[in-house]
Design an enzyme around this catalytic site. Structure first.
Site, mmCIF file in Angstrom:
data_model
loop_
_atom_site.group_PDB
_atom_site.id
_atom_site.type_symbol
_atom_site.label_atom_id
_atom_site.label_comp_id
_atom_site.label_asym_id
_atom_site.label_seq_id
_atom_site.Cartn_x
_atom_site.Cartn_y
_atom_site.Cartn_z
ATOM 1 N N TYR A 1 -16.437 16.266 -16.342
ATOM 2 C CA TYR A 1 -16.832 14.870 -16.193
ATOM 3 C C TYR A 1 -17.887 14.753 -15.095
ATOM 4 O O TYR A 1 -17.737 15.329 -14.009
ATOM 5 C CB TYR A 1 -15.598 14.032 -15.868
ATOM 6 C CG TYR A 1 -15.900 12.633 -15.416
ATOM 7 C CD1 TYR A 1 -16.748 11.798 -16.153
ATOM 8 C CD2 TYR A 1 -15.333 12.127 -14.249
ATOM 9 C CE1 TYR A 1 -17.032 10.514 -15.731
ATOM 10 C CE2 TYR A 1 -15.609 10.840 -13.825
ATOM 11 C CZ TYR A 1 -16.460 10.042 -14.562
ATOM 12 O OH TYR A 1 -16.743 8.763 -14.138
ATOM 13 N N ARG B 1 0.839 -1.191 0.000
ATOM 14 C CA ARG B 1 0.000 0.000 0.000
ATOM 15 C C ARG B 1 0.879 1.247 0.000
ATOM 16 O O ARG B 1 0.598 2.230 -0.672
ATOM 17 C CB ARG B 1 -0.948 0.025 1.210
ATOM 18 C CG ARG B 1 -1.678 1.363 1.344
ATOM 19 C CD ARG B 1 -2.752 1.400 2.415
ATOM 20 N NE ARG B 1 -2.471 0.655 3.598
ATOM 21 C CZ ARG B 1 -1.651 1.050 4.589
ATOM 22 N NH1 ARG B 1 -0.999 2.197 4.493
ATOM 23 N NH2 ARG B 1 -1.491 0.291 5.650
ATOM 24 N N LYS C 1 -8.108 5.977 -19.498
ATOM 25 C CA LYS C 1 -8.408 6.477 -20.835
ATOM 26 C C LYS C 1 -7.195 6.374 -21.756
ATOM 27 O O LYS C 1 -6.714 5.280 -22.024
ATOM 28 C CB LYS C 1 -8.954 7.903 -20.728
ATOM 29 C CG LYS C 1 -10.031 8.091 -19.654
ATOM 30 C CD LYS C 1 -11.209 7.143 -19.790
ATOM 31 C CE LYS C 1 -12.419 7.515 -18.943
ATOM 32 N NZ LYS C 1 -12.227 7.470 -17.492
ATOM 33 N N ASP D 1 -7.344 18.799 -15.074
ATOM 34 C CA ASP D 1 -7.622 17.439 -15.525
ATOM 35 C C ASP D 1 -7.163 17.342 -16.974
ATOM 36 O O ASP D 1 -7.754 17.951 -17.870
ATOM 37 C CB ASP D 1 -9.116 17.141 -15.394
ATOM 38 C CG ASP D 1 -9.462 15.695 -15.725
ATOM 39 O OD1 ASP D 1 -8.720 15.056 -16.493
ATOM 40 O OD2 ASP D 1 -10.506 15.210 -15.224
#
Length: 384
Positions: free
Chosen positions: A107, A54, A204, A179
């Site tokens: 978005y 982690r 993406k 973004d």
């Protein structure tokens, strides 16, 4: 970005940054370190700084170094999804009572995060047309800590002048977040234009093959990078090693894919602009697009995302989406295959009734890297 890669071209960095040969075997591709914990040489004696995956994992480290190099940053951080990256950023930088300026075209998941999650713990937001610098300036108040920008925006392909908004942010003493999902670092470099943090959905264009979900943050501010890394570990929504490996693999071909995405999109835009059943085409590569000159200045090319509005309203828009055969009806974007969707009912259903609501007759396409003639023929038959 390490000095080793700072002088190299984008294409070379995409293939080599973070991708050092495995010291054990000499493998030229970073292995998938599918491991949760690591042997310590005595208490606190960590090999390479790894104790628990982690906190850090060698495969994820390779991706994070690559992301920083591609965006021209000092620190890259990889997450389980784009929204996990956004959540980490917001909880790192904001406290109850703070305020954020968000775009009027974004978005739907980002809006949902602000409106349904972040706002519940006392962070407020205002919506502004970020292509209008004075509108951005007017939306900033004494409690503002962040200005949030998407450019090109999703799904209306709006363009924001990153350098100009960065000036507003500096003047107000707030941070600018960009973004960069639609453009990718190949087409646009927000940090070089004054942004403080870049956000990506790695799902993406970076992954590029519709086979992985991931997110990223990149910053040039080392102190901010350390703070984000602390919260990444404390919150735990990290990219798994196989996901990190898949994104690294995708990034190697990012430059050549983006060139083809942009080339194919240009041909589709030309056809759509002349089609009698199309009433408007939204694409920053069009000279009549209000953001065309800014996009030409801050982007290498105009990308593979195209939106358009059709005659016949919402019913016809949905029918066109159903009639395609090469374009696949589906959410997401940025894969090698072409996708088509109806934002109002799909990716942006969460903004219905808000200031971000999208036109009901809007169709969004993610133009893939197939043969352009096949894509054109498919859209023509779908449009009737």
């Amino acid at each position: 970005m390490s000095d080793q890669h700072s002088h190299q071209s984008f294409e070379t960095r995409a293939i080599h940054a973070g991708n050092t040969a495995d010291p054990l075997t000499g493998a030229v591709v970073p292995p998938i370190y599918q491991v949760s914990t690591y042997k310590q040489d005595g208490v606190g004696g960590l090999r390479g700084g790894y104790e628990y995956s982690r906190s850090a994992n060698p495969t994820r480290t390779a991706l994070e170094e690559n992301l920083a190099a591609l965006e021209g940053g000092r620190r890259g951080l990889a997450f389980a999804s784009g929204l996990a990256a956004e959540d980490c950023l917001l909880r790192t930088l904001l406290v109850p009572g703070d305020h954020v300026v968000i775009p009027n075209d974004a978005y739907g998941g980002t809006f949902r995060l602000f409106a349904k999650v972040v706002q519940r713990w006392g962070v407020d937001f205002s919506v502004a047309d970020t292509s209008d610098i004075e509108a951005v300036r007017g939306a900033v108040n004494a409690r503002t800590k962040l200005i949030w920008v998407e450019t090109p925006s999703n799904p209306l392909l709006g363009i924001t002048d990153i350098e100009a908004v960065a000036g507003v942010a500096r003047q107000a003493g707030v941070k600018l977040v960009v973004d960069n999902t639609f453009a990718s670092p190949y087409l646009q470099q927000p940090l070089a234009l004054g942004a403080d943090v870049v956000v990506h959905s790695l799902t993406k264009y970076m992954g590029g093959h519709s086979d992985v979900v991931g997110g990223a943050l990149v910053t040039a501010d080392e102190a901010l990078g350390e703070e984000l890394a602390y919260h990444q570990n404390a919150m735990g929504a990290v990219a798994g090693p196989f996901d990190a490996w898949l994104v690294l693999r995708g990034i190697k071909t990012l430059a050549v894919r983006m060139d083809r995405h942009s080339e194919n999109a240009g041909k589709i835009v030309e056809m759509l602009s002349q089609h009698p059943n199309v009433v408007q085409v939204l694409y920053p590569g069009l000279p009549e697009h209000p953001g065309h000159e800014i996009a030409a200045k801050q982007m290498r090319s105009f990308g593979g995302m195209v939106s358009f509005r059709v005659r016949g309203g919402e019913e016809e828009a949905v029918a066109v989406c159903d009639r395609t055969r090469v374009f696949t009806l589906g959410e997401s974007l940025g894969g090698v295959e072409s996708l088509i969707e109806h934002p109002g009912r799909m990716t942006h259903a969460s903004v219905a009734g808000s200031a971000l609501e999208v036109p009901a007759d809007l169709i969004r396409v993610s133009v893939g890297i197939e043969n352009a003639d096949d894509l054109l023929a498919d859209l023509r038959q779908a449009l009737g």
